[in-house]
Scaffold this motif. Sequence first.
Motif, PDB file in Angstrom:
ATOM      1  N   TYR A 184       0.919  -1.129   0.057  1.00 42.66           N
ATOM      2  CA  TYR A 184       0.073  -0.083  -0.137  1.00 42.66           C
ATOM      3  C   TYR A 184       0.929   1.154  -0.163  1.00 42.66           C
ATOM      4  CZ  TYR A 184      -4.625  -2.125   0.600  1.00 42.66           C
ATOM      5  OH  TYR A 184      -5.806  -2.790   0.681  1.00 42.66           O
ATOM      6  N   LYS A 185       2.071   1.281   0.619  1.00 42.83           N
ATOM      7  CA  LYS A 185       2.915   2.443   0.854  1.00 42.83           C
ATOM      8  C   LYS A 185       3.624   2.833  -0.498  1.00 42.83           C
ATOM      9  CE  LYS A 185       3.950   1.577   5.702  1.00 42.83           C
ATOM     10  NZ  LYS A 185       5.119   0.883   6.478  1.00 42.83           N
ATOM     11  N   THR A 186       3.357   1.892  -1.421  1.00 40.63           N
ATOM     12  CA  THR A 186       3.790   2.384  -2.753  1.00 40.63           C
ATOM     13  C   THR A 186       2.958   3.229  -3.739  1.00 40.63           C
ATOM     14  OG1 THR A 186       2.880   0.423  -4.233  1.00 40.63           O
ATOM     15  CG2 THR A 186       5.225   0.177  -3.274  1.00 40.63           C
ATOM     16  N   PHE A 187       1.528   3.390  -3.022  1.00 39.13           N
ATOM     17  CA  PHE A 187       0.756   4.367  -3.706  1.00 39.13           C
ATOM     18  C   PHE A 187       0.025   5.160  -2.650  1.00 39.13           C
ATOM     19  CE2 PHE A 187      -3.100   1.447  -3.583  1.00 39.13           C
ATOM     20  CZ  PHE A 187      -2.463   0.482  -3.496  1.00 39.13           C
ATOM     21  N   ARG A 188      -0.062   4.467  -1.598  1.00 36.73           N
ATOM     22  CA  ARG A 188      -1.041   5.035  -0.312  1.00 36.73           C
ATOM     23  C   ARG A 188      -0.282   5.647   0.571  1.00 36.73           C
ATOM     24  NH1 ARG A 188      -5.930   3.623  -1.527  1.00 36.73           N
ATOM     25  NH2 ARG A 188      -6.547   5.229   0.063  1.00 36.73           N
ATOM     26  N   PRO A 189      -0.779   6.767   1.453  1.00 32.91           N
ATOM     27  CA  PRO A 189      -2.164   7.236   1.534  1.00 32.91           C
ATOM     28  C   PRO A 189      -2.441   7.960   0.263  1.00 32.91           C
ATOM     29  CG  PRO A 189      -0.929   8.288   3.206  1.00 32.91           C
ATOM     30  CD  PRO A 189      -0.127   7.459   2.652  1.00 32.91           C
ATOM     31  N   SER A 190      -3.604   7.889   0.059  1.00 36.82           N
ATOM     32  CA  SER A 190      -3.905   8.961  -1.251  1.00 36.82           C
ATOM     33  C   SER A 190      -4.877  10.241  -0.686  1.00 36.82           C
ATOM     34  CB  SER A 190      -5.282   8.126  -2.164  1.00 36.82           C
ATOM     35  OG  SER A 190      -6.439   8.085  -1.311  1.00 36.82           O
ATOM     36  N   THR A 201       7.697  11.281   0.908  1.00 42.99           N
ATOM     37  CA  THR A 201       7.733  12.301   1.714  1.00 42.99           C
ATOM     38  C   THR A 201       7.072  13.473   0.936  1.00 42.99           C
ATOM     39  OG1 THR A 201       9.689  11.633   2.700  1.00 42.99           O
ATOM     40  CG2 THR A 201       9.486  13.871   2.968  1.00 42.99           C
ATOM     41  N   TYR A 202       6.223  14.085   1.808  1.00 45.87           N
ATOM     42  CA  TYR A 202       5.412  15.561   1.147  1.00 45.87           C
ATOM     43  C   TYR A 202       5.801  16.636   1.876  1.00 45.87           C
ATOM     44  CZ  TYR A 202       2.279  12.584  -1.944  1.00 45.87           C
ATOM     45  OH  TYR A 202       1.901  11.743  -2.877  1.00 45.87           O
ATOM     46  N   LEU A 203       6.199  17.496   1.602  1.00 44.11           N
ATOM     47  CA  LEU A 203       6.260  18.831   2.115  1.00 44.11           C
ATOM     48  C   LEU A 203       4.710  19.342   2.160  1.00 44.11           C
ATOM     49  CD1 LEU A 203       8.842  20.779   0.253  1.00 44.11           C
ATOM     50  CD2 LEU A 203       9.203  19.384   2.244  1.00 44.11           C
ATOM     51  N   THR A 204       4.282  20.348   3.171  1.00 51.86           N
ATOM     52  CA  THR A 204       3.074  20.796   3.352  1.00 51.86           C
ATOM     53  C   THR A 204       2.983  21.531   2.385  1.00 51.86           C
ATOM     54  OG1 THR A 204       3.634  22.568   4.591  1.00 51.86           O
ATOM     55  CG2 THR A 204       3.283  20.485   5.899  1.00 51.86           C
ATOM     56  N   GLU A 205       1.854  22.131   2.230  1.00 58.91           N
ATOM     57  CA  GLU A 205       1.361  23.225   1.121  1.00 58.91           C
ATOM     58  C   GLU A 205       2.139  24.618   1.562  1.00 58.91           C
ATOM     59  OE1 GLU A 205      -2.612  22.003  -0.417  1.00 58.91           O
ATOM     60  OE2 GLU A 205      -2.886  23.845   0.294  1.00 58.91           O
ATOM     61  N   GLU A 206       2.076  24.919   2.722  1.00 55.97           N
ATOM     62  CA  GLU A 206       2.892  26.023   3.233  1.00 55.97           C
ATOM     63  C   GLU A 206       4.390  26.148   3.058  1.00 55.97           C
ATOM     64  OE1 GLU A 206       1.177  28.737   4.038  1.00 55.97           O
ATOM     65  OE2 GLU A 206      -0.305  27.479   3.441  1.00 55.97           O
ATOM     66  N   SER A 235       4.975  17.919  -4.762  1.00 57.88           N
ATOM     67  CA  SER A 235       5.292  16.546  -5.512  1.00 57.88           C
ATOM     68  C   SER A 235       5.895  15.915  -4.407  1.00 57.88           C
ATOM     69  CB  SER A 235       5.902  16.785  -6.697  1.00 57.88           C
ATOM     70  OG  SER A 235       6.965  16.917  -6.583  1.00 57.88           O
ATOM     71  N   PRO A 236       5.889  14.314  -4.438  1.00 60.12           N
ATOM     72  CA  PRO A 236       6.499  13.576  -3.484  1.00 60.12           C
ATOM     73  C   PRO A 236       7.699  13.323  -3.802  1.00 60.12           C
ATOM     74  CG  PRO A 236       5.065  12.298  -4.946  1.00 60.12           C
ATOM     75  CD  PRO A 236       4.803  13.511  -5.257  1.00 60.12           C
ATOM     76  N   LEU A 237       8.620  13.038  -2.724  1.00 56.20           N
ATOM     77  CA  LEU A 237      10.063  12.659  -2.746  1.00 56.20           C
ATOM     78  C   LEU A 237       9.642  11.053  -2.344  1.00 56.20           C
ATOM     79  CD1 LEU A 237      13.101  13.156  -3.109  1.00 56.20           C
ATOM     80  CD2 LEU A 237      13.050  13.216  -0.443  1.00 56.20           C
ATOM     81  N   PHE A 240      13.367   9.270  -5.345  1.00 57.11           N
ATOM     82  CA  PHE A 240      13.427  10.071  -6.586  1.00 57.11           C
ATOM     83  C   PHE A 240      12.446  11.103  -6.468  1.00 57.11           C
ATOM     84  CE2 PHE A 240       9.331   7.525  -7.868  1.00 57.11           C
ATOM     85  CZ  PHE A 240       9.487   6.458  -7.248  1.00 57.11           C
ATOM     86  N   LYS A 241      12.426  12.149  -7.187  1.00 58.88           N
ATOM     87  CA  LYS A 241      11.480  13.306  -7.096  1.00 58.88           C
ATOM     88  C   LYS A 241      10.377  12.985  -8.071  1.00 58.88           C
ATOM     89  CE  LYS A 241       9.857  17.542  -5.675  1.00 58.88           C
ATOM     90  NZ  LYS A 241       8.977  17.535  -4.495  1.00 58.88           N
ATOM     91  N   PHE A 242       9.057  12.598  -7.709  1.00 61.30           N
ATOM     92  CA  PHE A 242       8.155  12.282  -8.975  1.00 61.30           C
ATOM     93  C   PHE A 242       7.275  13.445  -9.131  1.00 61.30           C
ATOM     94  CE2 PHE A 242       4.247   9.340  -9.431  1.00 61.30           C
ATOM     95  CZ  PHE A 242       4.380   9.605 -10.925  1.00 61.30           C
ATOM     96  N   GLU A 243       7.361  14.026 -10.410  1.00 61.39           N
ATOM     97  CA  GLU A 243       6.650  15.107 -10.941  1.00 61.39           C
ATOM     98  C   GLU A 243       5.575  14.852 -11.901  1.00 61.39           C
ATOM     99  OE1 GLU A 243       7.338  18.631 -10.443  1.00 61.39           O
ATOM    100  OE2 GLU A 243       8.285  17.971  -8.848  1.00 61.39           O
TER     101      GLU A 243
END
Lengths: 454, 454
Positions: free
Chosen positions: A76-82, B7-12, B82-84, B102-105
């Motif tokens: 799931y971690k390859t595409f979640r959380p959505s 890993t996602y940054l927050t919008e801020e 975008s996620p790292l 990888f930085k996924f754009e």
Amino acid sequence: MKIPYRTYLTEEEIPKQWYNIRADMPEQPAPLLNPGTLKPLTAEDLYPVFCEELANQEMDATTRYIDIPEEVLEYYKTFRPSPLIRAYNLEKALDTPARIYFKFEGNNTSGSHKLNAAAAMAYYAKAQGLTSLTTETGAGQWGTALAMACAYFGLDLTVYMVKVSYEQKPFRKAVIETYGGKIIPSPSDTTEVGRAILKEDPNTGGSLGCAISEAIELSLKDDKCRYALGSVMNQVLLHQSVIGLESKAAMEKLGEYPDIVIGCAGGGSNLGGLMAPFMQDKLTGKANPRIIAVEPASCPSLTRGKYAYDFCDTGKVTPLAKMYTLGSEFIPSANHAGGLRYHGMSPALSKLYHDGYMEATSVEQTKVFESAVLFSKLEQILPAPESAHAIHSAVEEALKCKESGEAKTILFGLTGTGYFDMHAYMQYNDGTMTDYIPTDEDLQRGFDKLPKVE
Amino acid sequence: MKIPYRTYLTEEEIPKQWYNIRADMPEQPAPLLNPGTLKPLTAEDLYPVFCEELANQEMDATTRYIDIPEEVLEYYKTFRPSPLIRAYNLEKALDTPARIYFKFEGNNTSGSHKLNAAAAMAYYAKAQGLTSLTTETGAGQWGTALAMACAYFGLDLTVYMVKVSYEQKPFRKAVIETYGGKIIPSPSDTTEVGRAILKEDPNTGGSLGCAISEAIELSLKDDKCRYALGSVMNQVLLHQSVIGLESKAAMEKLGEYPDIVIGCAGGGSNLGGLMAPFMQDKLTGKANPRIIAVEPASCPSLTRGKYAYDFCDTGKVTPLAKMYTLGSEFIPSANHAGGLRYHGMSPALSKLYHDGYMEATSVEQTKVFESAVLFSKLEQILPAPESAHAIHSAVEEALKCKESGEAKTILFGLTGTGYFDMHAYMQYNDGTMTDYIPTDEDLQRGFDKLPKVE
């Protein structure tokens, strides 16, 4: 607090258990029946077709929460959380006081929520020592999802793809093949069922019901192979509950709770998953959100079907399920562009609808695409035709809020992206898309062939 | 701390400013020249073709950070951050001590990083009171991105699409049209440049350089229309710096810093953006990561091109830029499946490479697709052929780490998804994909036609 466009749970917050809606239903869906004896089936009866663990889950109406296996959680971690997305731009364009959220399940290569259940099915098959799975696919999302999960867990896969999709979607086929899946257009001459259907109508575009029959026939011939179904079944609703559980957790973080939950409904996999914890609240008296199923006017099982025992497939090799159905021989008009082409509906979802816990509505496809294009431009995501049914209904509800001045909270399921459905967008863009609504006589022909039970 | 998959940054935390690499370059890229007078261009010279603000950014070599307009930041929130992603599954399969990120754009409907620059260009055009933009597109990502941004900001758009892509990618075309973009296959009879090229070779598959000429010609005919370019230019590297800035911020949160930064390179938009803050560290002596450009062996501008003044387009209507080039008349073999078909390379990136701050390597496409399919199965994302060049190089570097036992940190750019490139995957899957490497004589023919500047 300014609510962000996108809210992601952390990986640690991915639910560790699926939720089984049946455990909270005051009345159970009617049991699956053996079509020969008309006796209720046991889990063991399903073992030749489904993995044992999945057959057990299918029959388990009492365990409220079921642990998600560690391996499935890792996958799931390859595409979640959505993400849960606030549709700020749509709200603004509609000038509505409603707050619109959507749970976006399309940001993975399968392009839809189907991967949630595919993960479980491939894992349990591998754990049981099987070497392959077989399935059907209509619009292609389910076939892609299962191909991806099989590639990850190391299983072979044969996909019976509804012929009309096979021809319209060479690139969807190419994705499945890239993941190692083998594709056969259905109906095919590889099965008895397929040969019989072809004999009757050599030019048929096929149907999900027919592809299901072929896949099941294949699974019965090979002891190391089982069948996997992407919708309708209890096990699918169970696995898809991760959508609703994540949605609810994310909304809680924002201090939100939906007044209305909207999902498109073909066999019920998405809506069943999205609504799960909200329906639980409803069944247990904790909250009372409206829950709306949106189906195509061309295949209106909930809104115009019969609540009756029927086969799950066209070839009549499956058990009988009590559900809203248009009759297992009903094949939706080939001019219908999206998925949601299934004659029946999840028995659990059917029962909840029958008992008044859900609403249902149907929409013509040109209206659906109108909303899809509006949404594409505003929210910058090009939706799958299936998902666009839910968008259309959300827009309607938001406009009602505008009229009444009510600031309701709307949650809908954006089940997937339309990147492999561009032939349908092309029809819409060039004005050649038409609507098809079956007449009462069309439907009666389907009802006349329902099996006689009691 | 267990590093998450995503890993996602927050919008801020989305960067509020773009970073201008030129402000930290010890030597500047050579100036753009007027091809008639061979005199350096000013920003004003570019106003007939580009929005004024973009022309100013193009010429601004000193402002280190430029504020991202509020409206662009709002737009960014529809698809950023975008996620790292930590490529745990790839690491495990390669049995490497390297840590691969990888930085996924690609998780937006344009399918690539191109939306970062399209956002800025559409916004500045609207702010200047223009009504339309025009551009070229090769593989289609840039055209889609600009169509999406134009739909959002309310501008018309005409896209010259390289003919070979136009024919291979009807569905990419359909996406652009769904967003309201008008598409013309290039070369076309709508421009003088196009007519001239067609006259010489009526069967040409077209090239980016030719499509650029046509779009510029169109923009010069209409005072309310300007041209937008998705790569090569300084302004594009500026806007794309958001990729690198986000990557660096996310890695900092994880306590990571890359030893190696890898990006595919056609015109340089992705690599220029991804590497920006890491190159800054390198230029200012704060760190010394290796930075690797990966290009196709069929279009090897950095690895086999000349560092010389050349036109940016085939029709020779653009200014002259000093860059690594194969000659503006070089048209890559039609059997090359992906994008990265451009004869030149960003002048800033060329200068940095020339001065030894970067490495470059080239790969044949069958090897690229081998890595693409491996990655699809392991990381469950089907990459764009362009992005797969970077994957291939990351795999090679990770295998070197396995040999040496070094636990290096590798960061590569996954610029996009391959959902509209399935014809290429089909070629790879059925074994009909071939490689093409230009001979020295092929290249010499291009070099012979370089303009004579000093």
